[in-house]
Design a protein around this motif. Sequence first.
Motif, PDB file in Angstrom:
ATOM      1  N   ALA A  92       5.464  -4.131  -3.874  1.00 10.68           N
ATOM      2  CA  ALA A  92       4.309  -3.394  -4.038  1.00 10.68           C
ATOM      3  C   ALA A  92       3.347  -3.413  -2.557  1.00 10.68           C
ATOM      4  O   ALA A  92       2.747  -2.367  -2.221  1.00 10.68           O
ATOM      5  CB  ALA A  92       3.222  -3.948  -5.098  1.00 10.68           C
ATOM      6  N   LEU A  93       3.492  -4.470  -1.850  1.00 12.97           N
ATOM      7  CA  LEU A  93       2.750  -4.600  -0.548  1.00 12.97           C
ATOM      8  C   LEU A  93       3.479  -3.791   0.468  1.00 12.97           C
ATOM      9  O   LEU A  93       2.811  -3.200   1.251  1.00 12.97           O
ATOM     10  CB  LEU A  93       2.774  -6.076  -0.120  1.00 12.97           C
ATOM     11  N   ARG A  94       4.639  -3.634   0.345  1.00 12.12           N
ATOM     12  CA  ARG A  94       5.100  -2.659   1.337  1.00 12.12           C
ATOM     13  C   ARG A  94       5.410  -1.145   1.005  1.00 12.12           C
ATOM     14  O   ARG A  94       5.378  -0.319   1.728  1.00 12.12           O
ATOM     15  CB  ARG A  94       6.854  -3.103   1.506  1.00 12.12           C
ATOM     16  N   CYS A  95       4.942  -0.954  -0.254  1.00 12.91           N
ATOM     17  CA  CYS A  95       4.996   0.521  -0.660  1.00 12.91           C
ATOM     18  C   CYS A  95       3.693   1.066  -1.201  1.00 12.91           C
ATOM     19  O   CYS A  95       2.647   1.569  -0.497  1.00 12.91           O
ATOM     20  CB  CYS A  95       6.011   0.585  -1.796  1.00 12.91           C
ATOM     21  N   ARG A  96       3.202   0.626  -2.621  1.00 12.06           N
ATOM     22  CA  ARG A  96       2.151   1.164  -3.388  1.00 12.06           C
ATOM     23  C   ARG A  96       0.798   0.888  -2.749  1.00 12.06           C
ATOM     24  O   ARG A  96       0.064   1.584  -2.686  1.00 12.06           O
ATOM     25  CB  ARG A  96       2.528   0.695  -4.724  1.00 12.06           C
ATOM     26  N   LEU A  97       0.668  -0.243  -2.161  1.00 12.52           N
ATOM     27  CA  LEU A  97      -0.387  -0.902  -1.770  1.00 12.52           C
ATOM     28  C   LEU A  97      -0.698  -0.316  -0.251  1.00 12.52           C
ATOM     29  O   LEU A  97      -1.835  -0.837   0.138  1.00 12.52           O
ATOM     30  CB  LEU A  97      -0.872  -2.227  -1.969  1.00 12.52           C
ATOM     31  N   HIS A  98       0.531  -0.186   0.370  1.00 15.35           N
ATOM     32  CA  HIS A  98       0.417  -0.134   1.961  1.00 15.35           C
ATOM     33  C   HIS A  98      -0.414   1.511   2.226  1.00 15.35           C
ATOM     34  O   HIS A  98       0.260   2.557   1.637  1.00 15.35           O
ATOM     35  CB  HIS A  98       1.467  -0.128   2.431  1.00 15.35           C
ATOM     36  N   ASP A  99      -0.901   1.387   3.287  1.00 12.91           N
ATOM     37  CA  ASP A  99      -1.296   2.812   3.896  1.00 12.91           C
ATOM     38  C   ASP A  99      -0.444   3.254   4.931  1.00 12.91           C
ATOM     39  O   ASP A  99      -0.468   2.651   6.051  1.00 12.91           O
ATOM     40  CB  ASP A  99      -2.954   2.728   4.365  1.00 12.91           C
ATOM     41  N   ASP A 100       0.352   4.137   4.533  1.00 11.80           N
ATOM     42  CA  ASP A 100       1.699   4.276   5.314  1.00 11.80           C
ATOM     43  C   ASP A 100       1.064   5.263   6.425  1.00 11.80           C
ATOM     44  O   ASP A 100       1.766   5.615   7.479  1.00 11.80           O
ATOM     45  CB  ASP A 100       2.757   5.315   4.737  1.00 11.80           C
ATOM     46  N   VAL A 101      -0.101   5.913   6.459  1.00 10.83           N
ATOM     47  CA  VAL A 101      -0.695   6.956   7.353  1.00 10.83           C
ATOM     48  C   VAL A 101      -1.577   5.839   8.482  1.00 10.83           C
ATOM     49  O   VAL A 101      -1.284   6.103   9.674  1.00 10.83           O
ATOM     50  CB  VAL A 101      -1.886   7.851   6.844  1.00 10.83           C
ATOM     51  N   HIS A 102      -2.465   5.219   8.088  1.00 10.55           N
ATOM     52  CA  HIS A 102      -3.293   4.519   9.044  1.00 10.55           C
ATOM     53  C   HIS A 102      -2.911   3.008   9.347  1.00 10.55           C
ATOM     54  O   HIS A 102      -3.423   2.287  10.162  1.00 10.55           O
ATOM     55  CB  HIS A 102      -4.821   4.442   8.659  1.00 10.55           C
ATOM     56  N   GLY A 103      -2.133   2.415   8.334  1.00  8.16           N
ATOM     57  CA  GLY A 103      -1.546   1.064   8.369  1.00  8.16           C
ATOM     58  C   GLY A 103      -2.734   0.156   7.743  1.00  8.16           C
ATOM     59  O   GLY A 103      -3.601   0.708   7.162  1.00  8.16           O
TER      60      GLY A 103
END
Length: 416
Positions: A92-103
């Motif tokens: 979840a921390l690497r995917c769902r809760l992570h902001d892949d655009v801004h970090g």
Amino acid sequence: MTPLLRTPDASSGPATPEHRAELTAEAARLVDFARSSVHPDGGFGWLDDQGRLVREHPVELWLTCRMTHVAALALLAGDESTAALVDEGVRALRCRLHDDVHGGWYAAVGPDGPVKDAKESYGHSFVLLAASSALRAGRDGARELLDDALAVHDARFWREDDGLVVDVWDRGWTELEDYRGVNANMHTVEALLAVADVTGDERYRQRALRITTRVLGWAAGNDWRIPEHFDSSWTPLPDYNRADPGHQFRPYGATVGHALEWSRLALDLAAALGEQAPRELRDGAEQLFRGAVADGWAADGADGFVYTTDWDGSPVVRQRLHWVVAEGLAAASSLFAATGEPSYAEHYATWWAYAREHLLDLEGGSWRHELDPENRPAATVWSGKPDVYHAYQAVLVPRLPLAPSFATAIADGLLD
């Protein structure tokens, strides 16, 4: 060097075999309750008083991290069934809760994405803690998660000139809130001690020292009541949230439980630093503890710690919150280990008896999160039972050394 155990000698307090057995059973009971917090969309959700998942409640970063950390500690302690829980948290921390655009990480997400996209230092400190514990437990993806979290901490939150972390950014890291807070810095200290133990990087332990030294200095200049809220230049805001004194994370006045928590953390830091530890860490830990007990315990005539006090020590929010007692137990046990003073074991015994009578819910599970001033179940500050982190750590503290931090100590076979 023989570890400095948190446990008193075998004649009193937390040292008795019977009580250690009770703590071991309580740890298992807390983990069993928390298993239901796995959210079907990913991460860990909010539990009600009976341990049922409140599916409509957003999945929050801090809660997902805390559950991941607890599951990792349970796994290290020998409960193989929690491996899947740790993996759920890391995913979840690497995917769902992570902001892949801004970090970085969203503060909370719902079915359709982020519902609170602020980048909060408080939550990010728990990403560091969760990742450190998962890495020590040997889980896939934990190293990458920790590396990511440290990069964000270094670039966005840590301020070298201040020796402190800032608080809240917007999603794109373009606007930084003027508010500065001690709560986020406190949990950053906890996380940095864990990071230093896992990585061997002394730089993070020194950051924890810089933060703690500043906070102890503010407390010493304020009758050992910690100023919690500041503006962007780190000028105290003593009237902050006067109109919202029962805020969950930023209450008005002095927060009794934070004084107890800082007391324990100062001792943990001193033990981690060894001979290099400044004397003021232990002295400050004792002063914070004494002040919190004098102001907070049975302050209005009934047993229990009040949540907050005014700057003269008079109660403001008289609700009894479970996490304050948990931190009191941890601090008392740690201070007994560090000093050998019988009064700390006596406090521990008093507060464990209180917890057993009023907080441990043997029918509904976990600990009752809030009681009113007459020690009846209440829900004005907290609803349900979302969090086992404080209680779980409290039942580990008497069975572990002051240093290293939880995950490393258990991995090293130091759980008594």
